[in-house]
Design a protein around this motif. Structure first.
Motif, PDB file in Angstrom:
ATOM      1  N   PHE A 202      70.493 -23.869 -27.713  1.00 49.84           N
ATOM      2  CA  PHE A 202      69.606 -22.749 -27.382  1.00 49.84           C
ATOM      3  C   PHE A 202      68.659 -23.085 -26.236  1.00 49.84           C
ATOM      4  CE2 PHE A 202      68.103 -24.882 -31.278  1.00 49.84           C
ATOM      5  CZ  PHE A 202      66.931 -25.463 -30.812  1.00 49.84           C
ATOM      6  N   VAL A 203      68.563 -24.358 -25.840  1.00 53.04           N
ATOM      7  CA  VAL A 203      67.734 -24.713 -24.683  1.00 53.04           C
ATOM      8  C   VAL A 203      68.306 -24.068 -23.424  1.00 53.04           C
ATOM      9  CG1 VAL A 203      66.870 -26.619 -23.267  1.00 53.04           C
ATOM     10  CG2 VAL A 203      66.963 -26.862 -25.753  1.00 53.04           C
ATOM     11  N   GLU A 204      69.628 -23.930 -23.377  1.00 51.62           N
ATOM     12  CA  GLU A 204      70.264 -23.325 -22.205  1.00 51.62           C
ATOM     13  C   GLU A 204      69.903 -21.851 -22.060  1.00 51.62           C
ATOM     14  OE1 GLU A 204      72.039 -24.753 -19.873  1.00 51.62           O
ATOM     15  OE2 GLU A 204      71.972 -26.752 -20.758  1.00 51.62           O
ATOM     16  N   LEU A 205      69.511 -21.205 -23.119  1.00 54.67           N
ATOM     17  CA  LEU A 205      69.222 -19.775 -23.085  1.00 54.67           C
ATOM     18  C   LEU A 205      67.874 -19.446 -22.454  1.00 54.67           C
ATOM     19  CD1 LEU A 205      70.495 -18.848 -26.668  1.00 54.67           C
ATOM     20  CD2 LEU A 205      71.749 -18.753 -24.495  1.00 54.67           C
ATOM     21  N   ARG A 206      66.990 -20.436 -22.317  1.00 56.36           N
ATOM     22  CA  ARG A 206      65.659 -20.237 -21.720  1.00 56.36           C
ATOM     23  C   ARG A 206      64.858 -19.163 -22.475  1.00 56.36           C
ATOM     24  NH1 ARG A 206      65.685 -22.489 -16.425  1.00 56.36           N
ATOM     25  NH2 ARG A 206      67.778 -22.852 -15.599  1.00 56.36           N
ATOM     26  N   GLU A 207      64.982 -19.123 -23.779  1.00 54.21           N
ATOM     27  CA  GLU A 207      64.312 -18.082 -24.552  1.00 54.21           C
ATOM     28  C   GLU A 207      63.030 -18.556 -25.219  1.00 54.21           C
ATOM     29  OE1 GLU A 207      67.170 -16.605 -27.288  1.00 54.21           O
ATOM     30  OE2 GLU A 207      68.253 -15.409 -25.773  1.00 54.21           O
ATOM     31  N   ARG A 208      62.729 -19.839 -25.161  1.00 49.55           N
ATOM     32  CA  ARG A 208      61.531 -20.332 -25.818  1.00 49.55           C
ATOM     33  C   ARG A 208      60.709 -21.178 -24.847  1.00 49.55           C
ATOM     34  NH1 ARG A 208      63.254 -25.348 -29.864  1.00 49.55           N
ATOM     35  NH2 ARG A 208      63.857 -26.802 -28.204  1.00 49.55           N
ATOM     36  N   LEU A 209      59.465 -21.313 -25.128  1.00 52.84           N
ATOM     37  CA  LEU A 209      58.546 -22.116 -24.322  1.00 52.84           C
ATOM     38  C   LEU A 209      58.608 -23.576 -24.766  1.00 52.84           C
ATOM     39  CD1 LEU A 209      56.167 -21.990 -22.215  1.00 52.84           C
ATOM     40  CD2 LEU A 209      54.647 -21.807 -24.205  1.00 52.84           C
ATOM     41  N   GLY A 210      58.435 -24.474 -23.827  1.00 54.12           N
ATOM     42  CA  GLY A 210      58.289 -25.886 -24.183  1.00 54.12           C
ATOM     43  C   GLY A 210      59.478 -26.765 -23.914  1.00 54.12           C
ATOM     44  N   ASP A 211      60.525 -26.244 -23.284  1.00 50.12           N
ATOM     45  CA  ASP A 211      61.665 -27.080 -22.887  1.00 50.12           C
ATOM     46  C   ASP A 211      61.467 -27.473 -21.427  1.00 50.12           C
ATOM     47  OD1 ASP A 211      63.148 -26.982 -25.350  1.00 50.12           O
ATOM     48  OD2 ASP A 211      63.602 -24.889 -24.870  1.00 50.12           O
ATOM     49  N   TRP A 212      61.063 -28.724 -21.212  1.00 51.13           N
ATOM     50  CA  TRP A 212      60.665 -29.189 -19.887  1.00 51.13           C
ATOM     51  C   TRP A 212      61.765 -30.013 -19.222  1.00 51.13           C
ATOM     52  CZ3 TRP A 212      55.778 -27.774 -18.098  1.00 51.13           C
ATOM     53  CH2 TRP A 212      54.911 -27.238 -19.042  1.00 51.13           C
ATOM     54  N   GLU A 213      61.747 -29.976 -17.904  1.00 56.39           N
ATOM     55  CA  GLU A 213      62.579 -30.868 -17.095  1.00 56.39           C
ATOM     56  C   GLU A 213      61.651 -31.658 -16.189  1.00 56.39           C
ATOM     57  OE1 GLU A 213      65.549 -28.715 -14.975  1.00 56.39           O
ATOM     58  OE2 GLU A 213      66.568 -27.995 -16.794  1.00 56.39           O
ATOM     59  N   GLY A 214      61.917 -32.956 -16.026  1.00 58.59           N
ATOM     60  CA  GLY A 214      61.028 -33.810 -15.257  1.00 58.59           C
ATOM     61  C   GLY A 214      61.751 -34.707 -14.284  1.00 58.59           C
ATOM     62  N   ASP A 215      60.978 -35.196 -13.298  1.00 57.49           N
ATOM     63  CA  ASP A 215      61.531 -36.098 -12.278  1.00 57.49           C
ATOM     64  C   ASP A 215      60.376 -36.656 -11.463  1.00 57.49           C
ATOM     65  OD1 ASP A 215      63.361 -37.502 -10.835  1.00 57.49           O
ATOM     66  OD2 ASP A 215      64.021 -35.825  -9.596  1.00 57.49           O
ATOM     67  N   LEU A 216      60.706 -37.571 -10.565  1.00 54.69           N
ATOM     68  CA  LEU A 216      59.733 -38.108  -9.629  1.00 54.69           C
ATOM     69  C   LEU A 216      60.001 -37.561  -8.238  1.00 54.69           C
ATOM     70  CD1 LEU A 216      59.483 -41.918 -10.536  1.00 54.69           C
ATOM     71  CD2 LEU A 216      57.952 -40.077 -11.211  1.00 54.69           C
TER      72      LEU A 216
END
Length: 361
Positions: A202-216
């Motif tokens: 369900f992270v792929e659906l972008r339906e909820r808040l709080g699924d982060w992606e990070g990088d430098l």
């Protein structure tokens, strides 16, 4: 009469064991040089070492026995002391396969001038290769693939082009950089990494808040950096200053300080690349209810939201600059500017508005 496959005189010698000989070799006795056999060597590679007959070896390789016999005869020369060396035989095969003809760019001045002119205009070798086919459609002898142009550049005068033209390439590298295959890279983490394949669907659906992606986002010679966190649903951005460097400990401490400012419902999961700066990711995992996941090596598209946002950040934090000169106040100003910019993907809503609305019960 004894079967041919069982005759002792047909056998190739076993390394360090009984001496046996390949039949029909006019050059005399042929031995196989004893070499250590590493664990896990395929059975086909052990054929000679185990003293199999030529016919048995040929059957395993799917070749005619005469082919194996010729290989032994061809590569068991008198000055080799009658020893068959597989590595030396492979080297001789590569030499025989070499083509002595000169490169096209060394014998065709007009073709060389055309390639040089396009390189001066900073065209890529792939663009030049396509251009040559359009320029001379009826002259295939003037068609080059992009790899031929790269080789000519990095071989210098021998290849027909000046090495100074490598400055016109996008990378500007004077030498080619050897790339490692993603599946051959050494693991960088102490604790096992959980790949993105195991991230909740369900992270792929972008339906909820709080699924982060990070990088430098790194600066000149990768000596300075700024960490970026982007929420997948709202595209809300957090810029994290790393004034003391982007080592494992510095990044961990900076991320923890930043995550503590977020409400718990806004900390569900984190997806990062497999950079060594996340070697202590297990110490950050308690701050996310669903854990931390990692994209596959050399697969930036698996973190597309973060990669796209980093491109926007580069407008304010250009490459080849000293990013440590940007204070926390400076980063907050950049963060606010990007978070309050309308986004088409959000229906022209700003990330800041989308983030606040998502927090509302």
């Amino acid at each position: 009469m004894q079967a041919a496959r069982d005759r002792a005189e047909d056998r190739v010698p076993v390394a360090g064991g009984e001496r046996r000989y390949a039949a029909g070799l006019s050059s005399g006795e042929v031995t196989v040089r004893p070499v250590p056999i590493p664990a896990g060597t395929p059975a086909d590679c052990l054929a000679v070492e185990r003293g199999l007959t030529i016919r048995e070896i040929a059957a395993r390789l799917g070749r005619a026995p005469s082919t194996v016999s010729r290989e032994l005869r061809r590569n068991s020369r008198p000055h080799d002391n009658g020893v068959y060396d597989a590595d030396l035989a492979h080297h001789r095969c590569r030499e025989r396969a070499g083509r002595p003809r000169r490169a096209k760019l060394t014998v065709d001045p007009e073709l060389r001038a055309e390639v040089q002119a396009k390189l001066d205009q900073e065209w890529s070798p792939e663009q030049i290769a396509a251009h040559l086919r359009c320029r001379w459609p009826d002259h295939p002898e003037r068609h080059l693939c992009h790899e031929s142009i790269y080789r000519a550049l990095y071989q210098g005068a021998k290849g027909g082009l000046s090495r100074t033209l490598t400055r016109k390439l996008r990378t500007g590298r004077p030498l080619r950089k050897q790339r490692r295959r993603p599946d051959q890279r050494m693991p960088r983490f102490v604790a096992p990494a959980v790949l993105i394949d195991h991230r909740p669907p369900f992270v792929e659906l972008r339906e909820r808040l709080g699924d982060w992606e990070g990088d430098l986002v790194v600066g000149v010679r990768s000596q300075t950096a700024v960490a970026t966190l982007v929420d997948r649903r709202t595209r809300y951005l957090r810029l994290i200053a790393l004034p003391d460097g982007h080592s494992v400990g510095h990044l961990r401490d900076a991320l923890i300080a930043n995550l503590r400012q977020l409400p718990e419902q806004a900390r569900r999961s984190l997806t990062w690349d497999q950079g060594s700066e996340m070697a202590r990711h297990h110490e950050l995992a308690p701050y996310f209810t669903d854990g931390i996941f990692f994209a596959r090596p050399a697969s930036p598209w698996q973190r597309g939201t973060n990669e796209n946002t980093n491109g926007l950040v580069r407008q304010y934090l250009p490459k080849r600059t000293n990013l440590s000169l940007h204070s926390t106040v400076d980063l907050r100003a950049i963060e606010d500017r990007l978070n309050n910019r309308p986004r088409k993907t959000l229906g022209w809503q700003t990330p800041a508005q989308a983030f606040i609305n998502a927090l509302a019960p």
